[in-house]
Design an enzyme around this catalytic site. Structure first.
Site, mmCIF file in Angstrom:
data_model
loop_
_atom_site.group_PDB
_atom_site.id
_atom_site.type_symbol
_atom_site.label_atom_id
_atom_site.label_comp_id
_atom_site.label_asym_id
_atom_site.label_seq_id
_atom_site.Cartn_x
_atom_site.Cartn_y
_atom_site.Cartn_z
ATOM 1 N N LYS A 1 0.792 -1.056 -0.064
ATOM 2 C CA LYS A 1 -0.025 -0.101 -0.035
ATOM 3 C C LYS A 1 1.117 1.209 0.133
ATOM 4 O O LYS A 1 1.828 1.153 0.839
ATOM 5 C CB LYS A 1 -0.893 0.051 1.234
ATOM 6 C CG LYS A 1 -1.852 0.969 1.293
ATOM 7 C CD LYS A 1 -2.870 1.015 2.561
ATOM 8 C CE LYS A 1 -3.794 2.022 2.520
ATOM 9 N NZ LYS A 1 -4.988 1.877 3.686
ATOM 10 N N SER B 1 -10.003 -0.666 7.182
ATOM 11 C CA SER B 1 -9.499 -0.333 5.659
ATOM 12 C C SER B 1 -8.654 -1.614 5.179
ATOM 13 O O SER B 1 -8.244 -1.671 4.224
ATOM 14 C CB SER B 1 -8.558 0.904 5.971
ATOM 15 O OG SER B 1 -9.231 2.156 5.894
ATOM 16 N N SER C 1 -9.661 1.940 2.897
ATOM 17 C CA SER C 1 -8.857 2.628 1.838
ATOM 18 C C SER C 1 -7.859 1.492 1.272
ATOM 19 O O SER C 1 -7.140 2.125 0.190
ATOM 20 C CB SER C 1 -7.997 3.729 2.703
ATOM 21 O OG SER C 1 -7.285 3.024 3.717
#
Length: 486
Positions: free
Chosen positions: A75, A174, A150
């Site tokens: 990420k 997330s 997210s």
């Protein structure tokens, strides 16, 4: 794409090379990215160099670790030395970190191959990956729908087999919510189990890094590699890290009957009927495996969302104050004094959702409102934690749906922040209490979209959580289904 263990065996037996495995992942990324947009940066050259280093070790007769040569996505809010780290924001568009995050350093040392940095909601603020400043990620099961957020890029990349496993960060769901939307396994560890050094902060008391994988075993292997004490992180727990994958068995723990608590407050109004049906089917399957099912009340569970949306924006307001155009990142060229430089830099560099949360947080922390909002939210947080503690006096683990619905259409909720925030209704309380949670696939709705089951464990009982998740997974075939990207 094969599992970590299968790929490791192929490498050790010299059936395939690390370069071949990495090139396969890179080719798939190149083929699918025009539709999926999972990756912000593809690090092909570095990945092939890392793969060649693994092949050289094998050729020299050296022993390799289980993650050596395994393609992984990271990420893009974890610092990677010499490689752009944007957090999905224009304000960090050209930021190249001078240091490596602890988790990515551990993976590099283990020989894992980073194929790229994945897309995310800007500064990890969002539930759909539509808030990225660069691109909107699509759900591999239906590219007209969102992958969740997210960490949507990391979830979609694993679901689409662009990489074997990936890392995400979980502040209020997330990792688990996009895992549910994309039909993969996603785990949020106990707060402090995994170092946050080099993770760009959103809400420091809630953020935690964790794995995405297609199977529970792969998630367990990755968690063992990234967990552990780090002196550079003041919140890091100094505890012994077991080999989480070593003790996985297809049966529930023998001996004392396992007690599973169903959180009553997670069922009812707002829960999609197909999600409810699939989750209740999963609970029945756990009972068939020998678990004792109890219905447990956590009365303050419903207050997770309002307290979270005071605490998290307040911490974000403090953490994001560093982006002012002075030290790093974007600086507005039009400013003629210091104040206008601050204002214009932040106005052009931050997106709508980030600005909204900064404003909420700044207001909640302001003089005259701190006691009424932030302090009250922290008190509610303590009550939510107490509810969990009482529940765990009666049962070993708790279960709930991971998300109230399956993946929604892109654009459907982007103009309705409250509706978007309610997507994290089931996951937020786990972060507020610092507990471990995992989402595993438990079915599909009538549109062919994945549904996730959330298992919540006691502090530092990732071993138990993974074992139950693994036993459930092995008794079903949901994890064997793969997305057919149109």
């Amino acid at each position: 794409m094969a599992s970590i263990r299968e790929l490791h065996a192929q490498l050790v037996n010299k059936e395939r090379s690390a370069v071949e495995i990495t090139q396969e992942a890179l080719d798939r990324i190149q083929a699918l990215e025009p539709k999926l947009h999972s990756f912000l940066i593809v690090t092909a050259q570095q990945a092939l160099e890392q793969a060649r280093a693994v092949d050289a070790k094998i050729a020299a007769g050296e022993e390799i670790g289980i993650l050596a040569g395994i393609p992984i996505g990271i990420k893009d809010n974890m610092c990677t030395k010499g490689i752009r780290t944007t957090c999905g924001s224009k304000i960090l568009e050209n930021f190249i970190p001078p240091y490596e995050s602890t988790v990515t350093q551990k993976l590099a040392t283990a020989g894992a191959v980073m194929v790229g940095k994945t897309n995310l909601d800007e500064f990890a603020m969002g539930s759909s990956t539509e808030n990225s400043a660069y691109q909107v990620t699509a759900n591999p099961w239906d590219i007209s729908r969102v992958p969740g957020g997210s960490s949507g890029g990391s979830a979609a990349a694993v679901a689409a087999e662009e990489c074997v496993v990936s890392l995400g960060s979980d502040t209020g769901g997330s990792i688990r919510q996009p895992a549910s939307f994309c039909g993969v396994v996603g785990m949020k560890p106990t707060y402090g189990l995994v170092s946050r050094y080099g993770l760009v902060a959103y809400a420091s008391s809630l953020d935690q890094i964790g794995p995405f994988a297609r199977t529970v075993e792969d998630a367990a292997i990755l968690l063992s590699a990234i967990a552990g004490y780090d002196a550079q992180d003041a919140t890091s727990l100094n505890v012994e890290i077991p080999d989480y994958a070593a003790s996985l068995t297809p049966d529930l723990p023998a001996g004392k009957k396992l007690k599973i608590g169903v959180i009553k407050e997670t069922f009812g109004e707002g829960l999609d009927s197909e999600v409810e049906s699939a989750v209740k089917g999963a609970i029945a399957q756990l009972e068939a495996l020998g678990a004792e099912i109890h219905y447990i009340s956590c009365p303050r569970f419903r207050y997770g969302v309002p307290s979270y949306y005071i605490i998290a924006p307040s911490e974000a307001s403090a953490n994001l104050a560093r982006y002012d155009g002075v030290k790093y990142g974007l600086r507005s060229p039009d400013a003629d004094n210091l104040l206008s430089m601050y204002t214009r830099t932040r106005s052009t560099g931050f997106g709508t959702e980030v600005k909204r949360r900064i404003m909420i947080g700044t207001y909640a922390l302001s003089a005259g409102y701190y006691d009424a909002y932030y302090l009250q939210a922290q008190k509610v947080r303590t009550l939510i934690k107490e509810d969990f503690e009482k529940a765990f006096q009666q049962v070993d683990v708790l279960v709930s749906p991971t998300a109230p619905t399956t993946a929604f259409q892109a654009g459907e909720k982007i103009t309705d922040p409250l509706s978007m925030y309610l997507n994290d209704l089931m996951t937020i309380p786990v972060n507020l209490a610092g507990l471990p949670g995992i989402s595993v696939p438990c079915g599909f709705d009538s549109k062919g979209l994945p549904i996730g089951l959330q298992l919540i464990g006691k502090v530092l009982r990732e071993d138990q959580l993974l074992q139950i998740a693994y036993a459930y997974e092995q008794s079903t075939n949901w994890h064997l289904k793969t997305a057919k990207i149109a």
